[in-house]
Design a protein around this motif. Structure first.
Motif, PDB file in Angstrom:
ATOM      1  N   TRP A   1     118.957  65.686 -84.210  1.00 52.44           N
ATOM      2  CA  TRP A   1     117.770  64.839 -84.232  1.00 52.44           C
ATOM      3  C   TRP A   1     118.030  63.521 -84.950  1.00 52.44           C
ATOM      4  CZ3 TRP A   1     113.188  66.561 -82.039  1.00 52.44           C
ATOM      5  CH2 TRP A   1     113.151  67.918 -81.684  1.00 52.44           C
ATOM      6  N   ALA A   2     117.291  62.494 -84.557  1.00 55.55           N
ATOM      7  CA  ALA A   2     117.279  61.208 -85.254  1.00 55.55           C
ATOM      8  C   ALA A   2     115.845  60.696 -85.269  1.00 55.55           C
ATOM      9  CB  ALA A   2     118.179  60.194 -84.553  1.00 55.55           C
ATOM     10  N   ASP A   3     115.422  60.173 -86.410  1.00 62.16           N
ATOM     11  CA  ASP A   3     114.073  59.638 -86.550  1.00 62.16           C
ATOM     12  C   ASP A   3     114.116  58.127 -86.730  1.00 62.16           C
ATOM     13  OD1 ASP A   3     113.355  62.543 -88.407  1.00 62.16           O
ATOM     14  OD2 ASP A   3     112.514  62.057 -86.453  1.00 62.16           O
ATOM     15  N   ASN A   4     113.068  57.477 -86.254  1.00 61.62           N
ATOM     16  CA  ASN A   4     112.896  56.049 -86.446  1.00 61.62           C
ATOM     17  C   ASN A   4     112.591  55.835 -87.922  1.00 61.62           C
ATOM     18  OD1 ASN A   4     111.775  53.466 -86.699  1.00 61.62           O
ATOM     19  ND2 ASN A   4     110.886  53.510 -84.649  1.00 61.62           N
TER      20      ASN A   4
ATOM     21  N   ALA B   1     120.102  53.387 -82.350  1.00 57.24           N
ATOM     22  CA  ALA B   1     118.968  52.588 -81.864  1.00 57.24           C
ATOM     23  C   ALA B   1     117.640  53.198 -82.314  1.00 57.24           C
ATOM     24  CB  ALA B   1     119.028  52.464 -80.343  1.00 57.24           C
ATOM     25  N   THR B   2     117.552  54.512 -82.325  1.00 55.79           N
ATOM     26  CA  THR B   2     116.335  55.185 -82.795  1.00 55.79           C
ATOM     27  C   THR B   2     116.132  54.915 -84.279  1.00 55.79           C
ATOM     28  OG1 THR B   2     116.558  56.928 -81.127  1.00 55.79           O
ATOM     29  CG2 THR B   2     115.149  57.401 -83.023  1.00 55.79           C
ATOM     30  N   GLN B   3     117.159  55.134 -85.063  1.00 56.46           N
ATOM     31  CA  GLN B   3     117.050  54.954 -86.509  1.00 56.46           C
ATOM     32  C   GLN B   3     116.727  53.506 -86.891  1.00 56.46           C
ATOM     33  OE1 GLN B   3     120.874  56.632 -87.551  1.00 56.46           O
ATOM     34  NE2 GLN B   3     119.960  58.628 -88.038  1.00 56.46           N
TER      35      GLN B   3
ATOM     36  N   VAL C   1     114.354  60.750 -75.746  1.00 60.83           N
ATOM     37  CA  VAL C   1     113.839  59.673 -76.584  1.00 60.83           C
ATOM     38  C   VAL C   1     112.310  59.721 -76.484  1.00 60.83           C
ATOM     39  CG1 VAL C   1     113.769  57.188 -76.993  1.00 60.83           C
ATOM     40  CG2 VAL C   1     115.902  58.264 -76.213  1.00 60.83           C
ATOM     41  N   TYR C   2     111.665  59.998 -77.617  1.00 62.88           N
ATOM     42  CA  TYR C   2     110.233  60.268 -77.661  1.00 62.88           C
ATOM     43  C   TYR C   2     109.371  59.022 -77.826  1.00 62.88           C
ATOM     44  CZ  TYR C   2     111.276  65.203 -78.064  1.00 62.88           C
ATOM     45  OH  TYR C   2     111.710  66.475 -77.813  1.00 62.88           O
ATOM     46  N   THR C   3     108.192  59.050 -77.182  1.00 56.93           N
ATOM     47  CA  THR C   3     107.152  58.046 -77.403  1.00 56.93           C
ATOM     48  C   THR C   3     105.900  58.789 -77.868  1.00 56.93           C
ATOM     49  OG1 THR C   3     106.201  58.094 -75.169  1.00 56.93           O
ATOM     50  CG2 THR C   3     108.079  56.606 -75.543  1.00 56.93           C
ATOM     51  N   HIS C   4     105.007  58.054 -78.524  1.00 53.67           N
ATOM     52  CA  HIS C   4     103.798  58.662 -79.084  1.00 53.67           C
ATOM     53  C   HIS C   4     102.812  59.139 -78.018  1.00 53.67           C
ATOM     54  CE1 HIS C   4     104.593  57.686 -83.261  1.00 53.67           C
ATOM     55  NE2 HIS C   4     104.945  56.467 -82.888  1.00 53.67           N
ATOM     56  N   ASP C   5     102.692  58.381 -76.923  1.00 51.20           N
ATOM     57  CA  ASP C   5     101.609  58.639 -75.980  1.00 51.20           C
ATOM     58  C   ASP C   5     102.057  58.314 -74.555  1.00 51.20           C
ATOM     59  OD1 ASP C   5      99.214  58.689 -74.493  1.00 51.20           O
ATOM     60  OD2 ASP C   5      98.057  57.780 -76.111  1.00 51.20           O
ATOM     61  N   TRP C   6     102.172  59.341 -73.720  1.00 48.77           N
ATOM     62  CA  TRP C   6     102.636  59.130 -72.346  1.00 48.77           C
ATOM     63  C   TRP C   6     101.670  58.271 -71.556  1.00 48.77           C
ATOM     64  CZ3 TRP C   6      99.755  60.646 -68.174  1.00 48.77           C
ATOM     65  CH2 TRP C   6      98.759  61.611 -68.401  1.00 48.77           C
ATOM     66  N   ARG C   7     100.419  58.176 -72.000  1.00 44.58           N
ATOM     67  CA  ARG C   7      99.415  57.375 -71.290  1.00 44.58           C
ATOM     68  C   ARG C   7      99.561  55.889 -71.580  1.00 44.58           C
ATOM     69  NH1 ARG C   7      94.442  59.995 -73.989  1.00 44.58           N
ATOM     70  NH2 ARG C   7      95.851  59.397 -75.678  1.00 44.58           N
ATOM     71  N   ASP C   8     100.316  55.545 -72.643  1.00 45.62           N
ATOM     72  CA  ASP C   8     100.544  54.153 -73.020  1.00 45.62           C
ATOM     73  C   ASP C   8     101.724  53.615 -72.211  1.00 45.62           C
ATOM     74  OD1 ASP C   8     101.089  51.707 -74.200  1.00 45.62           O
ATOM     75  OD2 ASP C   8     101.077  52.475 -76.259  1.00 45.62           O
ATOM     76  N   ILE C   9     101.437  53.195 -70.993  1.00 49.48           N
ATOM     77  CA  ILE C   9     102.483  52.804 -70.055  1.00 49.48           C
ATOM     78  C   ILE C   9     103.286  51.609 -70.580  1.00 49.48           C
ATOM     79  CG2 ILE C   9     100.979  51.368 -68.627  1.00 49.48           C
ATOM     80  CD1 ILE C   9     103.813  53.585 -67.313  1.00 49.48           C
ATOM     81  N   GLU C  10     102.664  50.736 -71.356  1.00 48.47           N
ATOM     82  CA  GLU C  10     103.403  49.583 -71.896  1.00 48.47           C
ATOM     83  C   GLU C  10     104.477  50.050 -72.886  1.00 48.47           C
ATOM     84  OE1 GLU C  10     103.328  46.606 -70.572  1.00 48.47           O
ATOM     85  OE2 GLU C  10     101.888  47.505 -69.194  1.00 48.47           O
ATOM     86  N   ASP C  11     104.169  51.025 -73.731  1.00 47.98           N
ATOM     87  CA  ASP C  11     105.164  51.532 -74.667  1.00 47.98           C
ATOM     88  C   ASP C  11     106.242  52.328 -73.932  1.00 47.98           C
ATOM     89  OD1 ASP C  11     106.184  51.808 -77.367  1.00 47.98           O
ATOM     90  OD2 ASP C  11     105.608  53.924 -77.216  1.00 47.98           O
ATOM     91  N   VAL C  12     105.833  53.091 -72.926  1.00 45.37           N
ATOM     92  CA  VAL C  12     106.801  53.833 -72.109  1.00 45.37           C
ATOM     93  C   VAL C  12     107.777  52.850 -71.458  1.00 45.37           C
ATOM     94  CG1 VAL C  12     107.032  55.270 -70.026  1.00 45.37           C
ATOM     95  CG2 VAL C  12     105.290  55.824 -71.746  1.00 45.37           C
ATOM     96  N   ARG C  13     107.254  51.746 -70.935  1.00 45.25           N
ATOM     97  CA  ARG C  13     108.109  50.706 -70.332  1.00 45.25           C
ATOM     98  C   ARG C  13     108.991  50.029 -71.378  1.00 45.25           C
ATOM     99  NH1 ARG C  13     103.327  48.719 -66.732  1.00 45.25           N
ATOM    100  NH2 ARG C  13     103.849  49.737 -64.774  1.00 45.25           N
ATOM    101  N   ARG C  14     108.426  49.768 -72.559  1.00 43.72           N
ATOM    102  CA  ARG C  14     109.199  49.126 -73.626  1.00 43.72           C
ATOM    103  C   ARG C  14     110.427  49.960 -73.979  1.00 43.72           C
ATOM    104  NH1 ARG C  14     110.340  49.953 -78.631  1.00 43.72           N
ATOM    105  NH2 ARG C  14     108.944  51.732 -78.826  1.00 43.72           N
ATOM    106  N   VAL C  15     110.235  51.272 -74.111  1.00 43.69           N
ATOM    107  CA  VAL C  15     111.356  52.139 -74.456  1.00 43.69           C
ATOM    108  C   VAL C  15     112.358  52.194 -73.304  1.00 43.69           C
ATOM    109  CG1 VAL C  15     112.031  54.503 -75.066  1.00 43.69           C
ATOM    110  CG2 VAL C  15     110.027  53.448 -76.151  1.00 43.69           C
ATOM    111  N   LEU C  16     111.879  52.250 -72.066  1.00 45.85           N
ATOM    112  CA  LEU C  16     112.781  52.221 -70.913  1.00 45.85           C
ATOM    113  C   LEU C  16     113.615  50.935 -70.917  1.00 45.85           C
ATOM    114  CD1 LEU C  16     113.920  53.080 -68.150  1.00 45.85           C
ATOM    115  CD2 LEU C  16     111.888  52.021 -67.115  1.00 45.85           C
ATOM    116  N   THR C  17     112.979  49.808 -71.152  1.00 42.97           N
ATOM    117  CA  THR C  17     113.703  48.536 -71.192  1.00 42.97           C
ATOM    118  C   THR C  17     114.753  48.551 -72.294  1.00 42.97           C
ATOM    119  OG1 THR C  17     111.821  47.360 -70.256  1.00 42.97           O
ATOM    120  CG2 THR C  17     113.426  46.036 -71.487  1.00 42.97           C
TER     121      THR C  17
END
Length: 179
Positions: free
Chosen positions: A26-29, A63-65, A94-110
């Motif tokens: 595991w790695a945490d931000n 990158a996560t840390q 690689v985890y995100t807080h909320d799958w419904r937050d498409i902008e954050d999902v895209r940010r992590v993908l980018t």
């Protein structure tokens, strides 16, 4: 330090491709407080070959840390296998807080693409994992090889519409209750 962090420290010198002490590393931000509520969390899944797993994990872990990805990531080790899975590959999540937050999902993908990850990436909710849903049909989102755009399956579109409608109805009901 949590048990998850201790697992990272114990196997880090060998890496996930040779670690046999724990199923996950595991790695945490380090720039965000730990997440306790995971009702809506989800993760991007990458399946690098075992031959590249240590290098891939080093990149994602750093990158996560450093706060460039989601709030947490993990890599499967050699002892982490599932019946019917491809033993020549292991998942990195690689985890995100909320799958419904498409902008954050895209940010992590980018950000993942910016790290040089060009393979197909699948996104899955933690709720689907808890329910035991596996395979490509369980994907909430998909990113085709080398693409920065998120493909949204019809199943996910319906879920998102349901959540947006429920939210609008709750706001409307709250507004009507205030005089």
């Amino acid at each position: 330090m949590t048990n998850d962090s201790a697992q990272t420290e114990q196997c880090t010198p060998t890496g996930p491709a040779t670690c046999t002490a724990h199923p996950w590393l595991w790695a945490d931000n380090c720039l965000e407080p730990p997440v306790t509520e995971r009702l809506w969390s989800g993760k991007w899944l990458w399946f690098p070959p075992v031959s590249l797993l240590d290098a891939a994990w080093d990149t994602v872990r750093a990158a996560t840390q450093n706060g460039l990805l989601g709030y947490r990531s993990k890599a499967a080790t050699l002892i982490n296998t599932r019946p019917g899975s491809d033993d020549s590959r292991r998942p990195i999540c690689v985890y995100t807080h909320d799958w419904r937050d498409i902008e954050d999902v895209r940010r992590v993908l980018t950000a993942l693409r910016g790290l040089g990850i060009v393979d197909v990436l699948l996104y899955k909710t933690d709720a689907d994992t808890t329910r035991g849903q596996y395979g490509r049909a369980a994907s909430t989102y998909k990113a085709l090889p080398g693409r920065h755009d998120v493909s949204i399956p019809r199943r996910t579109e319906l879920l998102l519409e349901h959540h947006h409608t429920a939210g609008r109805n709750a706001c409307r009901a709250a507004g009507e209750g205030i005089s």
